[in-house]
Design a protein around this motif. Sequence first.
Motif, PDB file in Angstrom:
ATOM      1  N   GLN A 123      37.861   4.991  74.479  1.00 23.01           N
ATOM      2  CA  GLN A 123      38.620   4.427  73.359  1.00 23.01           C
ATOM      3  C   GLN A 123      39.880   3.714  73.850  1.00 23.01           C
ATOM      4  OE1 GLN A 123      36.732   4.678  70.746  1.00 23.01           O
ATOM      5  NE2 GLN A 123      35.509   6.146  71.922  1.00 23.01           N
ATOM      6  N   ALA A 124      40.549   4.301  74.838  1.00 24.59           N
ATOM      7  CA  ALA A 124      41.771   3.683  75.374  1.00 24.59           C
ATOM      8  C   ALA A 124      41.466   2.349  76.031  1.00 24.59           C
ATOM      9  CB  ALA A 124      42.441   4.632  76.367  1.00 24.59           C
ATOM     10  N   ALA A 125      40.300   2.236  76.681  1.00 20.37           N
ATOM     11  CA  ALA A 125      39.943   0.994  77.365  1.00 20.37           C
ATOM     12  C   ALA A 125      39.477  -0.077  76.388  1.00 20.37           C
ATOM     13  CB  ALA A 125      38.854   1.275  78.400  1.00 20.37           C
ATOM     14  N   ARG A 126      38.863   0.333  75.290  1.00 17.04           N
ATOM     15  CA  ARG A 126      38.403  -0.650  74.308  1.00 17.04           C
ATOM     16  C   ARG A 126      39.559  -1.402  73.671  1.00 17.04           C
ATOM     17  NH1 ARG A 126      33.856   3.003  71.148  1.00 17.04           N
ATOM     18  NH2 ARG A 126      32.005   2.189  72.237  1.00 17.04           N
ATOM     19  N   ASN A 127      40.688  -0.737  73.496  1.00 22.73           N
ATOM     20  CA  ASN A 127      41.859  -1.375  72.899  1.00 22.73           C
ATOM     21  C   ASN A 127      43.093  -0.939  73.676  1.00 22.73           C
ATOM     22  OD1 ASN A 127      43.858  -2.521  71.377  1.00 22.73           O
ATOM     23  ND2 ASN A 127      43.285  -1.566  69.446  1.00 22.73           N
ATOM     24  N   ALA A 128      43.428  -1.713  74.700  1.00 15.18           N
ATOM     25  CA  ALA A 128      44.547  -1.354  75.569  1.00 15.18           C
ATOM     26  C   ALA A 128      45.885  -1.457  74.855  1.00 15.18           C
ATOM     27  CB  ALA A 128      44.546  -2.248  76.804  1.00 15.18           C
ATOM     28  N   ARG A 129      45.918  -2.124  73.697  1.00 14.81           N
ATOM     29  CA  ARG A 129      47.180  -2.256  72.955  1.00 14.81           C
ATOM     30  C   ARG A 129      47.471  -1.023  72.108  1.00 14.81           C
ATOM     31  NH1 ARG A 129      47.397  -7.754  69.733  1.00 14.81           N
ATOM     32  NH2 ARG A 129      49.547  -7.004  69.481  1.00 14.81           N
ATOM     33  N   ASP A 130      46.468  -0.233  71.828  1.00 17.35           N
ATOM     34  CA  ASP A 130      46.647   0.982  71.033  1.00 17.35           C
ATOM     35  C   ASP A 130      46.929   2.136  71.989  1.00 17.35           C
ATOM     36  OD1 ASP A 130      46.579   3.144  69.353  1.00 17.35           O
ATOM     37  OD2 ASP A 130      44.664   2.642  68.407  1.00 17.35           O
ATOM     38  N   HIS A 131      48.144   2.635  71.983  1.00 15.70           N
ATOM     39  CA  HIS A 131      48.542   3.649  72.949  1.00 15.70           C
ATOM     40  C   HIS A 131      48.149   5.062  72.533  1.00 15.70           C
ATOM     41  CE1 HIS A 131      50.717   0.735  75.338  1.00 15.70           C
ATOM     42  NE2 HIS A 131      51.363   0.325  74.252  1.00 15.70           N
ATOM     43  N   ARG A 132      47.653   5.230  71.335  1.00 14.63           N
ATOM     44  CA  ARG A 132      47.328   6.587  70.876  1.00 14.63           C
ATOM     45  C   ARG A 132      46.200   7.230  71.669  1.00 14.63           C
ATOM     46  NH1 ARG A 132      46.872   4.946  64.652  1.00 14.63           N
ATOM     47  NH2 ARG A 132      45.916   3.194  65.758  1.00 14.63           N
ATOM     48  N   PRO A 133      45.093   6.534  71.927  1.00 10.52           N
ATOM     49  CA  PRO A 133      44.067   7.184  72.757  1.00 10.52           C
ATOM     50  C   PRO A 133      44.551   7.508  74.165  1.00 10.52           C
ATOM     51  CG  PRO A 133      43.145   5.295  71.584  1.00 10.52           C
ATOM     52  CD  PRO A 133      44.630   5.237  71.405  1.00 10.52           C
ATOM     53  N   ALA A 134      45.375   6.640  74.729  1.00  9.77           N
ATOM     54  CA  ALA A 134      45.888   6.895  76.079  1.00  9.77           C
ATOM     55  C   ALA A 134      46.801   8.119  76.091  1.00  9.77           C
ATOM     56  CB  ALA A 134      46.631   5.672  76.594  1.00  9.77           C
ATOM     57  N   GLN A 135      47.628   8.256  75.051  1.00  6.53           N
ATOM     58  CA  GLN A 135      48.492   9.428  74.959  1.00  6.53           C
ATOM     59  C   GLN A 135      47.671  10.698  74.792  1.00  6.53           C
ATOM     60  OE1 GLN A 135      50.966   8.225  71.687  1.00  6.53           O
ATOM     61  NE2 GLN A 135      52.315   6.962  72.969  1.00  6.53           N
ATOM     62  N   ALA A 136      46.620  10.602  73.959  1.00  5.26           N
ATOM     63  CA  ALA A 136      45.735  11.756  73.780  1.00  5.26           C
ATOM     64  C   ALA A 136      45.018  12.090  75.083  1.00  5.26           C
ATOM     65  CB  ALA A 136      44.727  11.473  72.662  1.00  5.26           C
ATOM     66  N   LEU A 137      44.666  11.057  75.848  1.00  2.00           N
ATOM     67  CA  LEU A 137      43.991  11.270  77.123  1.00  2.00           C
ATOM     68  C   LEU A 137      44.905  12.026  78.085  1.00  2.00           C
ATOM     69  CD1 LEU A 137      41.537  10.726  78.950  1.00  2.00           C
ATOM     70  CD2 LEU A 137      42.565   8.521  79.541  1.00  2.00           C
ATOM     71  N   ASP A 138      46.182  11.697  78.111  1.00  2.05           N
ATOM     72  CA  ASP A 138      47.128  12.433  78.953  1.00  2.05           C
ATOM     73  C   ASP A 138      47.162  13.904  78.562  1.00  2.05           C
ATOM     74  OD1 ASP A 138      47.815  10.218  80.419  1.00  2.05           O
ATOM     75  OD2 ASP A 138      49.591   9.738  79.222  1.00  2.05           O
ATOM     76  N   GLN A 139      47.128  14.168  77.266  1.00  2.00           N
ATOM     77  CA  GLN A 139      47.135  15.556  76.796  1.00  2.00           C
ATOM     78  C   GLN A 139      45.870  16.284  77.233  1.00  2.00           C
ATOM     79  OE1 GLN A 139      47.665  15.320  72.544  1.00  2.00           O
ATOM     80  NE2 GLN A 139      49.632  14.250  72.720  1.00  2.00           N
ATOM     81  N   VAL A 140      44.746  15.602  77.140  1.00  2.00           N
ATOM     82  CA  VAL A 140      43.477  16.217  77.523  1.00  2.00           C
ATOM     83  C   VAL A 140      43.446  16.506  79.017  1.00  2.00           C
ATOM     84  CG1 VAL A 140      41.015  15.690  77.844  1.00  2.00           C
ATOM     85  CG2 VAL A 140      42.087  15.392  75.607  1.00  2.00           C
ATOM     86  N   MET A 141      43.996  15.611  79.825  1.00  2.00           N
ATOM     87  CA  MET A 141      44.044  15.876  81.261  1.00  2.00           C
ATOM     88  C   MET A 141      44.837  17.151  81.551  1.00  2.00           C
ATOM     89  SD  MET A 141      44.526  11.951  82.627  1.00  2.00           S
ATOM     90  CE  MET A 141      44.599  12.355  84.365  1.00  2.00           C
ATOM     91  N   GLY A 142      45.933  17.339  80.833  1.00  2.00           N
ATOM     92  CA  GLY A 142      46.687  18.576  80.981  1.00  2.00           C
ATOM     93  C   GLY A 142      45.898  19.785  80.517  1.00  2.00           C
ATOM     94  N   LEU A 143      45.162  19.625  79.431  1.00  3.55           N
ATOM     95  CA  LEU A 143      44.351  20.715  78.902  1.00  3.55           C
ATOM     96  C   LEU A 143      43.261  21.107  79.895  1.00  3.55           C
ATOM     97  CD1 LEU A 143      43.538  22.574  76.541  1.00  3.55           C
ATOM     98  CD2 LEU A 143      42.244  20.653  75.579  1.00  3.55           C
ATOM     99  N   CYS A 144      42.581  20.107  80.464  1.00  2.00           N
ATOM    100  CA  CYS A 144      41.531  20.392  81.452  1.00  2.00           C
ATOM    101  C   CYS A 144      42.111  21.092  82.677  1.00  2.00           C
ATOM    102  CB  CYS A 144      40.828  19.107  81.873  1.00  2.00           C
ATOM    103  SG  CYS A 144      39.838  18.322  80.584  1.00  2.00           S
ATOM    104  N   SER A 145      43.301  20.708  83.085  1.00  4.23           N
ATOM    105  CA  SER A 145      43.937  21.350  84.235  1.00  4.23           C
ATOM    106  C   SER A 145      44.249  22.813  83.944  1.00  4.23           C
ATOM    107  CB  SER A 145      45.217  20.612  84.618  1.00  4.23           C
ATOM    108  OG  SER A 145      44.920  19.308  85.076  1.00  4.23           O
ATOM    109  N   ARG A 146      44.709  23.094  82.735  1.00  2.00           N
ATOM    110  CA  ARG A 146      45.001  24.484  82.358  1.00  2.00           C
ATOM    111  C   ARG A 146      43.736  25.317  82.314  1.00  2.00           C
ATOM    112  NH1 ARG A 146      47.600  23.323  76.898  1.00  2.00           N
ATOM    113  NH2 ARG A 146      47.293  25.570  76.589  1.00  2.00           N
TER     114      ARG A 146
END
Length: 611
Positions: A89-112
């Motif tokens: 989703q982040a790559a489909r619309n690089a102007r929409d920062h919400r998926p990218a922000q959610a992706l950062d959160q998920v990366m933290g979640l996966c690490s935990r």
Amino acid sequence: MQARRMRTTAVVAVILAMAPLAGIRAESLQADDRAYFADAAAEQRARDALEKQLEALQHAAGIAPAQRFQQAEAMQAQCLRHHAYLHLQAARNARDHRPAQALDQVMGLCSRIARTARAALREAPMDAAWAAPYAFLRARALKEAAAPADAAMDEAVDALADPALDSFARLRGQILRSAEYPQIERDGRHWDTGHDKQALARHPDRALREAGWKGYWQGLQSRREPMASVLLGLVQVNDAAARLQGDGSAPARGYQRMGLDTSAVDATLLAIEHHAGDRRGYQNMLLRHAARSGIDAPQLWDTTVPDAGYTPPVLALPQLRDTAADAMQHLGPAYVGELRALLDPANRRMDLATERGDRSLDAFPVSAPGVPAMLFVGVRSGELESDVEIAHEAGHALHGEWMQRGHASPLQRNGSPWLTEAFAIYNELRFRDQLYQQAQDPRAKAYYLKSLLDDMVLQLFTSSEEAQLEQSIYRGVADNTLGTADDLDALTGQVLARFGQDPEHYPQLRNSWIGKRLMYDDPNYLVNYLYAGLLAVQLYVQDQRDPERFRQRYLAVLGEGFDRAPNEQVAQLLGQAPDWPALVDADLQVFNQLAAQLRALHARIEQGQGA
């Protein structure tokens, strides 16, 4: 979590004048991602539930290590699905920062989740049968626990260094975006020597090619001084952080994480350096052919175009699918069937466009346990390098599919980057070779064979240049012998000469350090491509020498995930423990054999065959 690093400037945005795209404009596709989540709201709800589930597990008492691990493993499978979906989703619309922000959160979640799983492995009895398949992961967990009790220092260093490194990387991008690339007006068309670098390199007009080549380097040089400040500052911070954390130099830390050490890397680089004459011989062969084809005093920019009268065809997506599938016949019908299914436009597992719009200029697989793999390609131009990129990413996607077939643990789907890249580079080499083998016109065969040889040059020689240059920059900063843009130019020229380039004749090449994006964005990652390339070329060789045994070894390793040390997996792939300098010699022998085939094709073309 790992994301594919884009090593060179993406060519997918390039629209070549000599490759009309009318035939592929109707082939923009949007992947059907509903197998991952019905929609963004469903993904959000599932992510919130997963977060709560992890919190409950982390605070639960009285749960046996086996049960705790199994729950974490199942959660990681879910987390990887969120990661894949949000990356798309982040790559489909690089102007929409919400998926990218959610992706950062998920990366933290996966690490935990992964930390929770490793903690359960540490708590398990040493003879626990359930933990035996996770011996490699457990060894890493125990090593973490046995680390020096200076975790507070490590965290403090990271808290200071990581934002600084991120700032340097952003600053690098901002500086280069303001680079002053010469503009060219020719025959009613406007050319930007930065943006249109690849198109100009393949233009039939020699004067345009020369202007494009020189203009690109002039643009880089226009930001030489600030780029030197950024790179030298970044190196100083990164190296100091590594030394404070007890890892030695930053390059040494990077090698250690690869399962190697400085002496092993130095020996590999020296082995490549001994073959610098092979690269020079190949380059001279290209220049001789250009001269014999009517170009007066040919230069580097005259070696990037097909033979006169030949225009490489644009492949329709079904042709791309068939070529990629035919290229991988060595791996058997099951693998080929999965690859065909991935690349079949009717299955809606590819997400690509022929115009950028708001899309990211990136390409990557979309893969997670329990769902079909897909591909994202920001822009498909229809020229060869764009299709090679698809073949490369398809290799990554099929790796994910095979790990699913092999029931690899979600906690062991990400491993050594150089081994991961080797699998995908192998696919791209096979794709180029298939185009070469099926071509009939000598000019077409020469075009595709040259692309295969150029790829090997990139994997073996360019990778060595990059690895040695980055290592040398860190050493120069550490011993205070490197401090200016002039110093970087001089050092770069010395390294390039050692690996067969000619900075004396082409002084612009000394500015190569400016364009090495990964030295800024992901320090000490570039060396991974050297070992990935060395292994990939050998896979390309072995699948032809003994297809049946190779297929068995390769698919077994591909399906198991990263449950062993990388050198152990390489030993299984090759049938023996890796001797990297010996592998260099073996790979360059193959390179020279292919160069001889290209030389024979050149002779036929020069005699008028294929005209």
